[in-house]
Design a protein around this motif. Sequence first.
Motif, PDB file in Angstrom:
ATOM      1  N   ALA A  65       0.998  -1.234  -0.024  1.00 45.33           N
ATOM      2  CA  ALA A  65      -0.100  -0.045  -0.092  1.00 45.33           C
ATOM      3  C   ALA A  65       0.881   1.283   0.001  1.00 45.33           C
ATOM      4  CB  ALA A  65      -0.939  -0.006   1.265  1.00 45.33           C
ATOM      5  N   TYR A  66       1.951   1.384   0.611  1.00 46.88           N
ATOM      6  CA  TYR A  66       2.890   2.286   0.716  1.00 46.88           C
ATOM      7  C   TYR A  66       3.439   2.653  -0.320  1.00 46.88           C
ATOM      8  CZ  TYR A  66       6.484   5.479   2.539  1.00 46.88           C
ATOM      9  OH  TYR A  66       7.370   6.607   2.775  1.00 46.88           O
ATOM     10  N   ARG A  67       3.994   1.369  -0.877  1.00 47.32           N
ATOM     11  CA  ARG A  67       4.647   1.377  -2.480  1.00 47.32           C
ATOM     12  C   ARG A  67       3.930   1.926  -3.376  1.00 47.32           C
ATOM     13  NH1 ARG A  67       6.226  -3.598  -2.633  1.00 47.32           N
ATOM     14  NH2 ARG A  67       4.702  -4.326  -4.362  1.00 47.32           N
ATOM     15  N   GLN A  68       2.635   1.540  -3.496  1.00 53.40           N
ATOM     16  CA  GLN A  68       1.426   2.213  -4.369  1.00 53.40           C
ATOM     17  C   GLN A  68       1.300   3.534  -4.394  1.00 53.40           C
ATOM     18  OE1 GLN A  68      -0.045   0.427  -7.166  1.00 53.40           O
ATOM     19  NE2 GLN A  68      -0.318   2.471  -7.573  1.00 53.40           N
ATOM     20  N   TRP A  69       1.385   4.008  -3.097  1.00 54.92           N
ATOM     21  CA  TRP A  69       1.157   5.658  -2.681  1.00 54.92           C
ATOM     22  C   TRP A  69       2.520   6.419  -3.512  1.00 54.92           C
ATOM     23  CZ3 TRP A  69       4.116   8.497   0.977  1.00 54.92           C
ATOM     24  CH2 TRP A  69       3.611   9.858   0.956  1.00 54.92           C
ATOM     25  N   VAL A  70       3.502   5.665  -3.166  1.00 52.66           N
ATOM     26  CA  VAL A  70       4.816   6.289  -3.768  1.00 52.66           C
ATOM     27  C   VAL A  70       4.858   6.321  -5.150  1.00 52.66           C
ATOM     28  CG1 VAL A  70       7.450   6.166  -3.804  1.00 52.66           C
ATOM     29  CG2 VAL A  70       6.226   5.864  -1.673  1.00 52.66           C
ATOM     30  N   LEU A  71       4.613   5.278  -5.846  1.00 43.47           N
ATOM     31  CA  LEU A  71       4.295   5.126  -7.285  1.00 43.47           C
ATOM     32  C   LEU A  71       3.271   6.056  -7.804  1.00 43.47           C
ATOM     33  CD1 LEU A  71       4.131   1.354  -7.617  1.00 43.47           C
ATOM     34  CD2 LEU A  71       5.888   2.764  -8.884  1.00 43.47           C
ATOM     35  N   ASP A  72       2.199   6.435  -6.999  1.00 38.53           N
ATOM     36  CA  ASP A  72       1.245   7.497  -7.624  1.00 38.53           C
ATOM     37  C   ASP A  72       1.986   8.873  -7.343  1.00 38.53           C
ATOM     38  OD1 ASP A  72      -0.619   5.593  -7.623  1.00 38.53           O
ATOM     39  OD2 ASP A  72      -1.647   6.173  -5.819  1.00 38.53           O
ATOM     40  N   LEU A  73       2.962   9.083  -6.349  1.00 44.06           N
ATOM     41  CA  LEU A  73       3.564  10.377  -6.234  1.00 44.06           C
ATOM     42  C   LEU A  73       4.276  10.604  -7.504  1.00 44.06           C
ATOM     43  CD1 LEU A  73       4.612  10.637  -2.515  1.00 44.06           C
ATOM     44  CD2 LEU A  73       2.784  11.751  -3.880  1.00 44.06           C
ATOM     45  N   GLN A  74       5.140   9.466  -7.801  1.00 43.95           N
ATOM     46  CA  GLN A  74       6.012   9.510  -9.120  1.00 43.95           C
ATOM     47  C   GLN A  74       5.184   9.783 -10.195  1.00 43.95           C
ATOM     48  OE1 GLN A  74       7.427   5.815 -10.745  1.00 43.95           O
ATOM     49  NE2 GLN A  74       9.522   6.723 -10.925  1.00 43.95           N
ATOM     50  N   ARG A  75       4.087   9.358 -10.441  1.00 45.71           N
ATOM     51  CA  ARG A  75       3.191   9.486 -11.684  1.00 45.71           C
ATOM     52  C   ARG A  75       2.580  10.919 -11.736  1.00 45.71           C
ATOM     53  NH1 ARG A  75       1.812   4.166 -11.304  1.00 45.71           N
ATOM     54  NH2 ARG A  75       0.320   4.440  -9.518  1.00 45.71           N
ATOM     55  N   GLN A  76       2.807  11.597 -10.611  1.00 46.82           N
ATOM     56  CA  GLN A  76       2.141  13.206 -10.365  1.00 46.82           C
ATOM     57  C   GLN A  76       3.445  14.184 -10.674  1.00 46.82           C
ATOM     58  OE1 GLN A  76       0.436  13.399  -6.602  1.00 46.82           O
ATOM     59  NE2 GLN A  76      -1.048  11.634  -6.820  1.00 46.82           N
ATOM     60  N   GLY A  77       4.717  13.592 -10.836  1.00 42.76           N
ATOM     61  CA  GLY A  77       5.598  14.194 -10.966  1.00 42.76           C
ATOM     62  C   GLY A  77       6.719  14.535 -10.013  1.00 42.76           C
ATOM     63  N   HIS A  78       6.500  13.834  -8.848  1.00 41.40           N
ATOM     64  CA  HIS A  78       7.513  13.829  -7.947  1.00 41.40           C
ATOM     65  C   HIS A  78       8.637  12.785  -7.992  1.00 41.40           C
ATOM     66  CE1 HIS A  78       4.939  16.622  -5.191  1.00 41.40           C
ATOM     67  NE2 HIS A  78       4.089  15.622  -5.701  1.00 41.40           N
ATOM     68  N   GLU A  79       9.907  13.147  -7.720  1.00 38.70           N
ATOM     69  CA  GLU A  79      10.910  12.491  -7.875  1.00 38.70           C
ATOM     70  C   GLU A  79      11.094  11.583  -6.701  1.00 38.70           C
ATOM     71  OE1 GLU A  79      15.832  12.437  -7.997  1.00 38.70           O
ATOM     72  OE2 GLU A  79      14.948  14.417  -7.737  1.00 38.70           O
TER      73      GLU A  79
END
Length: 314
Positions: A65-79
Motif C-alpha cells: 500500500a505504501y509502495r503504491q502511494w509512492v508510485l502515485d507520487l511518481q506519476r504526479q511528477g515527484h522524484e
Amino acid sequence: MTPRWPNGKTFAFTLFDDTDLSTVANTGPIYELLTSLGMRVTKSIWTHNAVGKPHVGGDTCEDPAYRQWVLDLQRQGHEIALHNAADQSSERARTIEAFARFESWFGAMPRTTASHSGNRDALYQGPERLSGMRRALYNILTRRRHVGRFQGQEERSPYFWGDLCVGHVDYVRNFVFQDLNTLKSCPQMPYADATKPWSNAWFASSEAATPAAFRKHVTIDAVKQLEAEGGACILYTHLGAGFYRAAQGGFTTGFREVIEYVASRPGWFVPVATLLDHLRQSAPDARPYPLTDEERRRLEWKWLLEKVSSGKTS
C-alpha cells in the motif's frame, strides 16, 4: 553568476524529503497540498524492512500500500530517491538488492540519494565529510564516537557500496546549511570532489529537518530574500516528523501558510535532480564543477561552524 531560471522564474525552490518516520497518514496530506500548489519535490524511500528493531521507524516500500502511494507520487511528477536500503545498517548484498528493487518498481535507478545517518553503510558521513584540521576538530567535539562508524565508502568493508553509487546515482547530498538560499551557501553545486570519488556529484541543502527548524529558517521574510537574490533552495526535511498531525488538527503552525506563500511567488518548483540538471547544464561543459581545495575548506568550515553554533555536531 546566478543562473537564469526557466520560463522567466525568479528563483527555485524544492524539498528533499528524508523518509524517516514517513507514513501515508502523516505525509499523504502534505503531498496533496504540494501537488495542488504545483510544487514537485523529491521523496526518498527505503526498499527493505528492518530486520528487528529499526533505527527511527517509518513505512517502507515492502508494504504494497505504501509502495503504491509512492508510485502515485511518481506519476504526479515527484522524484523518488533512495535513503539507503533500510532503516538499519545494510551490508553490500542487501544494497545490491535495493537498487534492483528500486529499478523494478520505479522504472529506473535513483538519480539522487542521501545517507541515513544511523547506518554503517552511510557514505562519507560524520568525520568522513571533512578533511585536515576540520576532521580533527570534529572528532574532538564528538569525542571520537563516530570514528570508523560510516563505511559505505570503504572498499574492504562489508558495508561498501561506493561503486554502486557511482554506477547508478547522479547526485548525493552532503552539507546542510542554515541559509534558505542553498545556492548562496554552496554556489559550486552540483560539484565533484576528488577526495570523495564514490560520488559522481554532490549537492548541498538547507536545514528544515523538523517543524521547529522549519519555523526558524523558512519564514516569509527568508523566502522574500531568496527571491530577491534569485537563488535556489533545496530544503532538507523530514515531512514525517510532525509537520502534519491529524489528531492535533492538521498542519503544524505556520507550515501551510509559508508553503502557500512560496507557491504564490514566481518560483521554479521542480524536483532536486531537475534543479541540479539545470545548474549542471549552465556549466561550460555540463559536467559537475570540480571543487578546488580552497573551496572544499570553505564549505567544510562553514558546515562545521554552523554545527557548533547550533550545538549539533553529530
